[in-house]
Motif scaffolding. Structure first.
Motif, PDB file in Angstrom:
ATOM      1  N   ASN A 246      38.112  74.222 -19.922  1.00 34.47           N
ATOM      2  CA  ASN A 246      37.427  75.321 -19.168  1.00 34.47           C
ATOM      3  C   ASN A 246      36.048  75.255 -19.222  1.00 34.47           C
ATOM      4  O   ASN A 246      35.477  74.925 -20.394  1.00 34.47           O
TER       5      ASN A 246
ATOM      6  N   ILE B 179      32.068  76.118 -19.721  1.00 35.49           N
ATOM      7  CA  ILE B 179      31.357  77.240 -20.238  1.00 35.49           C
ATOM      8  C   ILE B 179      29.907  77.245 -20.063  1.00 35.49           C
ATOM      9  O   ILE B 179      29.256  78.067 -20.330  1.00 35.49           O
ATOM     10  N   TYR B 180      29.471  76.221 -19.408  1.00 39.93           N
ATOM     11  CA  TYR B 180      27.909  75.861 -19.413  1.00 39.93           C
ATOM     12  C   TYR B 180      27.696  74.942 -18.044  1.00 39.93           C
ATOM     13  O   TYR B 180      28.158  74.070 -17.869  1.00 39.93           O
TER      14      TYR B 180
ATOM     15  N   GLN C  88      23.371  78.436 -17.186  1.00 37.33           N
ATOM     16  CA  GLN C  88      24.368  79.516 -17.180  1.00 37.33           C
ATOM     17  C   GLN C  88      25.609  79.089 -17.937  1.00 37.33           C
ATOM     18  O   GLN C  88      25.829  78.108 -17.978  1.00 37.33           O
ATOM     19  N   ASP C  89      25.738  80.332 -18.634  1.00 36.61           N
ATOM     20  CA  ASP C  89      26.920  80.118 -19.394  1.00 36.61           C
ATOM     21  C   ASP C  89      28.246  81.298 -18.933  1.00 36.61           C
ATOM     22  O   ASP C  89      27.878  82.196 -18.446  1.00 36.61           O
ATOM     23  N   ILE C  90      29.265  80.716 -19.192  1.00 37.43           N
ATOM     24  CA  ILE C  90      30.543  81.654 -18.676  1.00 37.43           C
ATOM     25  C   ILE C  90      31.683  81.568 -19.846  1.00 37.43           C
ATOM     26  O   ILE C  90      31.236  80.751 -20.825  1.00 37.43           O
ATOM     27  N   GLY C  91      32.668  82.154 -19.520  1.00 40.61           N
ATOM     28  CA  GLY C  91      33.825  82.150 -20.414  1.00 40.61           C
ATOM     29  C   GLY C  91      33.548  82.606 -21.925  1.00 40.61           C
ATOM     30  O   GLY C  91      32.975  83.679 -22.088  1.00 40.61           O
TER      31      GLY C  91
ATOM     32  N   ILE D 124      31.477  81.799 -24.227  1.00 45.82           N
ATOM     33  CA  ILE D 124      30.240  81.930 -24.716  1.00 45.82           C
ATOM     34  C   ILE D 124      29.433  82.844 -23.899  1.00 45.82           C
ATOM     35  O   ILE D 124      28.277  83.107 -24.185  1.00 45.82           O
ATOM     36  N   LYS D 125      30.055  83.552 -22.924  1.00 43.23           N
ATOM     37  CA  LYS D 125      29.107  84.462 -22.148  1.00 43.23           C
ATOM     38  C   LYS D 125      28.659  85.611 -22.808  1.00 43.23           C
ATOM     39  O   LYS D 125      29.170  85.993 -23.602  1.00 43.23           O
ATOM     40  N   ASP D 126      27.184  85.781 -22.728  1.00 43.36           N
ATOM     41  CA  ASP D 126      26.390  86.594 -23.379  1.00 43.36           C
ATOM     42  C   ASP D 126      26.544  86.413 -25.044  1.00 43.36           C
ATOM     43  O   ASP D 126      25.653  87.531 -25.690  1.00 43.36           O
TER      44      ASP D 126
ATOM     45  N   GLU E  60      22.083  81.330 -26.331  1.00 45.81           N
ATOM     46  CA  GLU E  60      20.837  81.702 -26.033  1.00 45.81           C
ATOM     47  C   GLU E  60      20.150  80.181 -25.983  1.00 45.81           C
ATOM     48  O   GLU E  60      20.642  79.505 -26.528  1.00 45.81           O
TER      49      GLU E  60
END
Length: 274
Positions: free
Chosen positions: A69, A71-72, A81-84, A86-88, A91
Motif C-alpha cells: 500500500n 503511503i507517501y 502527500q501522506d495517505i493510509g 500515516i495520514k495526519d 510531518e
C-alpha cells in the motif's frame, strides 16, 4: 631485468566492478533508515531514504509503501502527500523539503500497531528507478500476566500462564525450579497453546499438565515478543495438595460458616441474659 607482480584481491575487483556498474545509473538509493523495533504509542520517529540523483536526470518522484500500500508521494517542488496508515500522523522537516535531490524524511509523530510491516522507498526519474526496503516491528506490552496452578487429577497438576494484550503474538514458556516444563525434554503429560482473538483485549495462554510435585516449587512463566528484546517473567510458589490443610467444598464451607454464626449469636445472647 626485474619484474614486479601485482596481486589484486577478489574483494577489490568486486568493488571496482560495483563502482563502474553503479556509476552507469544516474539514480540510486544509498541508505534506508527505518527503526527496527518501536513501542506502540511512542514517537516521534524518522523514516529516512537517502538517494543520489544524476545531474542530468529530471522528473523526480519519491514514493513510500507499507507492504503493497502506498503511503507517501513527493513530486518536488510540490509538498509531500501522506495517505493510509500515516495520514495526519506525518510531518516533514523544512530542511528536507529544501533538498529534494538527496533525501526523503517522514517524521511520524506517533507510532501505532498498524505500522508494523515492511517499508519500501522508491525513487524514479524519466531515466531511472530504484528502490530499497526495511522492516519495522511495533510491539504492545502486556496489560496483564498471570500464572496459576490447580489440580488436574489425583496424580497431576495443571500449570497455566495467561498473557493479555501483548502484540505481536507473544511466545510463552513455563518453568518449574528453572527447568522448562512445556517442551519434549521435560517430564510432562501434555501442553497446549491457545489464543482468544475474540476478546477486545485478547489473551494468549499456555497450559502444561505435569506430575504432581512432592515439595513446594517455584513456577515461572516467561513471555517474550518475537523479533524484539522485550521479555517479562512472572512467578508463584506452588504448594503440593498434600501439604495444604483439609478444605471442605464450597457448599459445606458455607454451611459451617452459618453454623458458626448461629453459635456466636446464641453465646452472646446467653451472656446478655445472665
Amino acid at each position: 631485468m626485474l619484474s614486479i607482480a601485482h596481486t589484486v584481491s577478489p574483494s577489490i575487483i568486486a568493488l571496482l566492478i560495483f563502482g563502474c556498474y553503479s556509476g552507469a545509473y544516474g539514480t540510486s538509493i544509498k541508505f534506508l533508515d527505518v527503526p527496527h523495533i518501536v513501542r506502540n504509542g511512542t514517537g516521534p520517529i524518522n523514516l529516512i531514504c537517502i538517494y543520489e540523483i544524476d545531474k542530468d536526470d529530471n522528473g523526480l518522484v519519491i514514493k513510500w509503501f507499507h507492504g503493497e500500500n502506498q503511503i507517501y508521494q513527493w513530486i518536488p517542488p510540490m509538498p509531500p502527500q501522506d495517505i493510509g496508515i500515516i495520514k495526519d500522523l506525518a510531518e516533514y522537516p523544512v530542511e528536507n523539503l529544501r533538498n529534494p535531490n538527496s533525501h526523503s524524511v517522514i517524521r511520524l509523530k506517533t507510532v501505532t500497531i498498524d505500522m508494523t510491516g515492511e517499508y519500501v522507498c522508491t525513487i524514479s526519474t524519466f531515466q531511472y528507478e530504484a528502490s530499497a526496503s526495511a522492516k519495522m516491528i511495533v510491539y504492545v506490552p502486556e496489560s496483564d500476566m498471570t500464572v496459576r496452578t490447580y489440580p488436574f487429577n489425583k496424580t497431576h497438576v495443571n500449570l497455566t500462564c495467561a498473557v493479555t494484550g501483548a502484540r505481536p503474538q507473544p511466545s510463552l514458556k513455563l518453568y518449574v525450579e528453572g527447568v522448562e516444563r512445556n517442551d519434549r525434554g521435560s517430564n510432562y503429560e501434555s501442553s497446549e497453546f491457545s489464543t482468544d482473538w475474540y476478546k477486545d483485549d485478547y489473551e494468549v495462554s499456555l497450559d502444561a499438565i505435569i506430575e504432581d510435585m512432592p515439595d513446594p516449587a517455584v513456577v515461572e512463566c516467561e513471555m517474550s515478543i518475537p523479533n524484539t528484546e522485550y521479555k517479562r517473567r512472572e512467578r508463584i510458589v506452588y504448594y503440593p495438595t498434600q501439604l495444604l490443610p483439609y478444605r471442605t467444598n464450597v457448599s459445606q464451607g458455607r454451611h459451617n460458616a452459618m453454623l458458626f454464626i448461629d453459635i456466636f449469636y446464641v453465646t452472646v445472647l446467653r451472656l446478655i441474659l445472665t
